[in-house]
Design a protein around this motif. Sequence first.
Motif, PDB file in Angstrom:
ATOM      1  N   HIS A 120       0.823  -1.169  -0.094  1.00  0.00           N
ATOM      2  CA  HIS A 120      -0.114   0.110  -0.119  1.00  0.00           C
ATOM      3  C   HIS A 120       0.901   1.402  -0.164  1.00  0.00           C
ATOM      4  O   HIS A 120       0.539   2.396  -0.737  1.00  0.00           O
ATOM      5  CB  HIS A 120      -1.025  -0.178   1.116  1.00  0.00           C
ATOM      6  N   VAL A 121       1.950   1.355   0.944  1.00  0.00           N
ATOM      7  CA  VAL A 121       2.960   2.447   1.044  1.00  0.00           C
ATOM      8  C   VAL A 121       3.259   2.660  -0.279  1.00  0.00           C
ATOM      9  O   VAL A 121       3.470   3.851  -0.902  1.00  0.00           O
ATOM     10  CB  VAL A 121       3.580   2.329   2.087  1.00  0.00           C
ATOM     11  N   ILE A 122       4.068   1.540  -0.752  1.00  0.00           N
ATOM     12  CA  ILE A 122       4.715   1.729  -2.228  1.00  0.00           C
ATOM     13  C   ILE A 122       3.914   2.270  -3.078  1.00  0.00           C
ATOM     14  O   ILE A 122       4.204   2.901  -4.150  1.00  0.00           O
ATOM     15  CB  ILE A 122       5.276   0.241  -2.744  1.00  0.00           C
ATOM     16  N   ASN A 123       2.456   1.692  -3.470  1.00  0.00           N
ATOM     17  CA  ASN A 123       1.675   1.906  -4.438  1.00  0.00           C
ATOM     18  C   ASN A 123       1.336   3.405  -4.379  1.00  0.00           C
ATOM     19  O   ASN A 123       1.239   4.529  -5.313  1.00  0.00           O
ATOM     20  CB  ASN A 123       0.517   1.096  -4.412  1.00  0.00           C
ATOM     21  N   THR A 124       1.348   3.886  -3.140  1.00  0.00           N
ATOM     22  CA  THR A 124       0.871   5.462  -2.706  1.00  0.00           C
ATOM     23  C   THR A 124       1.952   6.326  -3.250  1.00  0.00           C
ATOM     24  O   THR A 124       1.694   7.188  -3.589  1.00  0.00           O
ATOM     25  CB  THR A 124       0.464   5.531  -1.288  1.00  0.00           C
ATOM     26  N   LEU A 125       3.284   5.856  -2.831  1.00  0.00           N
ATOM     27  CA  LEU A 125       4.330   6.803  -3.286  1.00  0.00           C
ATOM     28  C   LEU A 125       4.511   6.814  -4.883  1.00  0.00           C
ATOM     29  O   LEU A 125       4.935   7.927  -5.349  1.00  0.00           O
ATOM     30  CB  LEU A 125       5.685   6.324  -2.696  1.00  0.00           C
ATOM     31  N   ILE A 126       4.250   5.725  -5.482  1.00  0.00           N
ATOM     32  CA  ILE A 126       4.322   5.771  -6.902  1.00  0.00           C
ATOM     33  C   ILE A 126       3.211   6.566  -7.529  1.00  0.00           C
ATOM     34  O   ILE A 126       3.340   7.612  -8.338  1.00  0.00           O
ATOM     35  CB  ILE A 126       4.061   4.310  -7.484  1.00  0.00           C
ATOM     36  N   LYS A 127       2.080   6.598  -7.011  1.00  0.00           N
ATOM     37  CA  LYS A 127       0.763   7.320  -7.525  1.00  0.00           C
ATOM     38  C   LYS A 127       0.928   8.960  -7.303  1.00  0.00           C
ATOM     39  O   LYS A 127       0.812   9.579  -8.069  1.00  0.00           O
ATOM     40  CB  LYS A 127      -0.488   6.824  -6.874  1.00  0.00           C
ATOM     41  N   VAL A 128       1.397   9.297  -5.869  1.00  0.00           N
ATOM     42  CA  VAL A 128       1.127  10.412  -5.423  1.00  0.00           C
ATOM     43  C   VAL A 128       2.705  11.335  -5.588  1.00  0.00           C
ATOM     44  O   VAL A 128       2.447  12.401  -6.098  1.00  0.00           O
ATOM     45  CB  VAL A 128       0.873  10.462  -3.872  1.00  0.00           C
ATOM     46  N   CYS A 129       3.618  10.624  -5.433  1.00  0.00           N
ATOM     47  CA  CYS A 129       4.906  11.355  -5.522  1.00  0.00           C
ATOM     48  C   CYS A 129       5.505  11.160  -6.678  1.00  0.00           C
ATOM     49  O   CYS A 129       6.751  11.534  -7.086  1.00  0.00           O
ATOM     50  CB  CYS A 129       5.788  10.949  -4.421  1.00  0.00           C
ATOM     51  N   LYS A 130       4.987  10.223  -7.774  1.00  0.00           N
ATOM     52  CA  LYS A 130       5.713   9.817  -8.959  1.00  0.00           C
ATOM     53  C   LYS A 130       6.921   9.282  -9.083  1.00  0.00           C
ATOM     54  O   LYS A 130       7.810   9.402  -9.750  1.00  0.00           O
ATOM     55  CB  LYS A 130       5.707  11.033 -10.178  1.00  0.00           C
ATOM     56  N   HIS A 131       7.147   8.611  -7.803  1.00  0.00           N
ATOM     57  CA  HIS A 131       8.323   7.511  -7.628  1.00  0.00           C
ATOM     58  C   HIS A 131       8.345   6.431  -8.821  1.00  0.00           C
ATOM     59  O   HIS A 131       6.941   6.029  -9.085  1.00  0.00           O
ATOM     60  CB  HIS A 131       8.295   6.962  -6.257  1.00  0.00           C
ATOM     61  N   ASN A 132       9.505   5.968  -9.096  1.00  0.00           N
ATOM     62  CA  ASN A 132       9.430   4.810  -9.915  1.00  0.00           C
ATOM     63  C   ASN A 132       9.200   3.756  -8.629  1.00  0.00           C
ATOM     64  O   ASN A 132       9.556   3.710  -7.627  1.00  0.00           O
ATOM     65  CB  ASN A 132      10.664   4.564 -10.819  1.00  0.00           C
ATOM     66  N   PRO A 133       8.941   2.390  -9.230  1.00  0.00           N
ATOM     67  CA  PRO A 133       8.808   1.312  -8.139  1.00  0.00           C
ATOM     68  C   PRO A 133      10.084   0.961  -7.204  1.00  0.00           C
ATOM     69  O   PRO A 133       9.919   0.760  -6.123  1.00  0.00           O
ATOM     70  CB  PRO A 133       8.566  -0.007  -9.245  1.00  0.00           C
ATOM     71  N   THR A 134      11.237   1.011  -7.744  1.00  0.00           N
ATOM     72  CA  THR A 134      12.449   0.776  -6.809  1.00  0.00           C
ATOM     73  C   THR A 134      12.563   1.875  -5.821  1.00  0.00           C
ATOM     74  O   THR A 134      12.978   1.869  -4.748  1.00  0.00           O
ATOM     75  CB  THR A 134      13.555   0.906  -8.017  1.00  0.00           C
ATOM     76  N   GLN A 135      12.675   3.291  -6.406  1.00  0.00           N
ATOM     77  CA  GLN A 135      12.447   4.456  -5.404  1.00  0.00           C
ATOM     78  C   GLN A 135      11.316   4.176  -4.404  1.00  0.00           C
ATOM     79  O   GLN A 135      11.935   4.449  -3.051  1.00  0.00           O
ATOM     80  CB  GLN A 135      12.410   5.786  -6.105  1.00  0.00           C
ATOM     81  N   ALA A 136      10.257   3.879  -4.786  1.00  0.00           N
ATOM     82  CA  ALA A 136       8.934   3.776  -3.611  1.00  0.00           C
ATOM     83  C   ALA A 136       9.426   2.494  -2.886  1.00  0.00           C
ATOM     84  O   ALA A 136       9.219   2.771  -1.636  1.00  0.00           O
ATOM     85  CB  ALA A 136       7.650   3.543  -4.477  1.00  0.00           C
ATOM     86  N   GLU A 137       9.892   1.514  -3.372  1.00  0.00           N
ATOM     87  CA  GLU A 137      10.366   0.433  -2.443  1.00  0.00           C
ATOM     88  C   GLU A 137      11.452   0.941  -1.462  1.00  0.00           C
ATOM     89  O   GLU A 137      11.498   0.529  -0.188  1.00  0.00           O
ATOM     90  CB  GLU A 137      10.743  -0.835  -3.101  1.00  0.00           C
ATOM     91  N   GLN A 138      12.193   1.643  -1.701  1.00  0.00           N
ATOM     92  CA  GLN A 138      13.460   1.953  -1.109  1.00  0.00           C
ATOM     93  C   GLN A 138      13.125   2.747   0.078  1.00  0.00           C
ATOM     94  O   GLN A 138      13.538   2.868   1.285  1.00  0.00           O
ATOM     95  CB  GLN A 138      14.539   2.470  -1.742  1.00  0.00           C
ATOM     96  N   CYS A 139      12.204   3.563  -0.067  1.00  0.00           N
ATOM     97  CA  CYS A 139      11.698   4.656   0.746  1.00  0.00           C
ATOM     98  C   CYS A 139      10.663   4.003   1.780  1.00  0.00           C
ATOM     99  O   CYS A 139      10.777   4.358   2.991  1.00  0.00           O
ATOM    100  CB  CYS A 139      10.712   5.766   0.133  1.00  0.00           C
ATOM    101  N   THR A 140      10.126   2.960   1.288  1.00  0.00           N
ATOM    102  CA  THR A 140       9.250   2.097   2.254  1.00  0.00           C
ATOM    103  C   THR A 140       9.790   1.404   3.225  1.00  0.00           C
ATOM    104  O   THR A 140       9.690   1.336   4.563  1.00  0.00           O
ATOM    105  CB  THR A 140       8.347   1.570   1.443  1.00  0.00           C
ATOM    106  N   TYR A 141      11.119   0.794   2.500  1.00  0.00           N
ATOM    107  CA  TYR A 141      11.991  -0.020   3.609  1.00  0.00           C
ATOM    108  C   TYR A 141      12.660   1.016   4.740  1.00  0.00           C
ATOM    109  O   TYR A 141      12.935   0.717   5.740  1.00  0.00           O
ATOM    110  CB  TYR A 141      13.216  -0.547   2.856  1.00  0.00           C
ATOM    111  N   ILE A 142      12.955   2.158   4.362  1.00  0.00           N
ATOM    112  CA  ILE A 142      13.503   3.425   5.219  1.00  0.00           C
ATOM    113  C   ILE A 142      12.586   3.647   6.102  1.00  0.00           C
ATOM    114  O   ILE A 142      12.712   3.818   7.338  1.00  0.00           O
ATOM    115  CB  ILE A 142      14.250   4.468   4.675  1.00  0.00           C
TER     116      ILE A 142
END
Length: 93
Positions: free
Chosen positions: A37-59
Motif C-alpha cells: 500500500h505504501v509503495i503504491n501510494t508513493l508511486i501514485k502520489v509522488c511519481k516515484h518509480n517502483p524501486t524508489q518507492a520500495e527503498q523509501c518504504t524500507y527506510i
Amino acid sequence: MRFSHQEETLEEVLEVVTDQSERNLMVYNDDFNTFEHVINTLIKVCKHNPTQAEQCTYIIHYKGKCSVKQGTYEKLKPMRNSIREAGIDAKIV
C-alpha cells in the motif's frame, strides 16, 4: 511609524523568499499499512518509480520515517494531503 515604499517592497520580497524555501515531505511508519500500500501510494502520489518507492518504504519501516519528496510547501501540500487520505501519516517539515 510609516515605512517607505522601498522598505515595504523589501519586506514583501522577504516573505516570498521565505515561503519558497525547500521543505521535506516526511512519511512515518505505522503498524497497519502494508508495504504494498505504501509503495503504491508513493508511486501514485509522488511519481516515484517502483524501486524508489520500495527503498523509501524500507527506510520508513526500519528508521521510522523517510523524506519522500522535497519542494516548496505549496508543491508538497497536495501530496501530503493525498498520502494522508490513503491512511498514511505524512508531514511537511
